[in-house]
Design a protein around this motif. Sequence first.
Motif, PDB file in Angstrom:
ATOM      1  N   ASP A   1       0.451  -2.474   2.901  1.00  0.00           N
ATOM      2  CA  ASP A   1       1.424  -2.938   3.557  1.00  0.00           C
ATOM      3  C   ASP A   1       1.911  -2.184   4.825  1.00  0.00           C
TER       4      ASP A   1
ATOM      5  N   TRP B   1      -1.095  -2.195  -2.363  1.00  0.00           N
ATOM      6  CA  TRP B   1      -0.652  -3.102  -3.384  1.00  0.00           C
ATOM      7  C   TRP B   1      -2.013  -3.815  -4.163  1.00  0.00           C
TER       8      TRP B   1
ATOM      9  N   VAL C   1       0.858  -7.408 -10.631  1.00  0.00           N
ATOM     10  CA  VAL C   1       0.853  -6.473  -9.582  1.00  0.00           C
ATOM     11  C   VAL C   1       1.062  -5.150  -9.815  1.00  0.00           C
TER      12      VAL C   1
ATOM     13  N   GLN D   1       1.359  -0.774  -7.576  1.00  0.00           N
ATOM     14  CA  GLN D   1       1.507  -0.326  -6.324  1.00  0.00           C
ATOM     15  C   GLN D   1       0.902   1.062  -6.386  1.00  0.00           C
TER      16      GLN D   1
ATOM     17  N   TYR E   1       4.254  -3.193 -12.159  1.00  0.00           N
ATOM     18  CA  TYR E   1       5.415  -3.930 -12.047  1.00  0.00           C
ATOM     19  C   TYR E   1       5.872  -4.862 -13.014  1.00  0.00           C
TER      20      TYR E   1
ATOM     21  N   SER F   1       9.191 -10.164 -11.702  1.00  0.00           N
ATOM     22  CA  SER F   1       7.901  -9.916 -10.733  1.00  0.00           C
ATOM     23  C   SER F   1       6.888 -10.720 -11.391  1.00  0.00           C
TER      24      SER F   1
ATOM     25  N   ILE G   1      -1.352 -12.053  -1.833  1.00  0.00           N
ATOM     26  CA  ILE G   1      -0.628 -11.049  -1.308  1.00  0.00           C
ATOM     27  C   ILE G   1      -0.137 -11.459   0.233  1.00  0.00           C
TER      28      ILE G   1
ATOM     29  N   GLU H   1       2.224 -10.453   3.489  1.00  0.00           N
ATOM     30  CA  GLU H   1       3.375  -9.779   4.115  1.00  0.00           C
ATOM     31  C   GLU H   1       3.739 -10.347   5.503  1.00  0.00           C
TER      32      GLU H   1
ATOM     33  N   TYR I   1       9.051  -9.775  -2.829  1.00  0.00           N
ATOM     34  CA  TYR I   1       9.414  -8.575  -3.069  1.00  0.00           C
ATOM     35  C   TYR I   1      10.182  -7.951  -1.649  1.00  0.00           C
TER      36      TYR I   1
END
Length: 178
Positions: free
Chosen positions: A52, A58, A65, A67, A76, A82, A90, A92, A110
């Motif tokens: 990220d 991630w 998932v 981190q 998570y 989640s 994934i 962003e 998220y």
Amino acid sequence: PNGVTDFTADRTGNLWIATGEGLFKYKDDKEIAHYTTSDGLPSDTVITVHIDRSGALWAGTFEGVAQFKDGRFISYHAEADSPKGFVRAIYEDADGVLWFGTYGDGLVRYKGGRFFNYRVEHGLFNNGVFALLEDKRGNFWMSSNRGIHRVSKQELSDFADGKIPKLNSVSYDEKDGM
């Protein structure tokens, strides 16, 4: 590593390789680490990886998932809303919000340290989100095993904030030339 499903590079030049046997970290063509469930991954089957904008790694796995923090993975899986099960994608967005596409658990956002799950019962076209792209008009386009669908990113936010009762997904399939 065999069975590579995804890979990415971090800011320091490490190569992270997702496989069915865990996550491998390479530097200068040499394996320097191999992460598995014993290191906190929810599953040894890692499907996708993403670094990220803050530099955090991630991993989307067959069981949710995780981190990477301080040399270990934080899963998570037990967090409310989640991604459960098979995390396929994934993404962003420009605001730094993470979006997770799953095989059968819909789309998961998220934002601000909290997950929000969008599913068919909320108006999402399909609970399979295999790939995710954002267009310049503010729509998310998602692929599934029933075709492609889109939904407004603003609608996703409005639904999560309780401003609208349902999402309006638009689907495209064989009759649309798919």
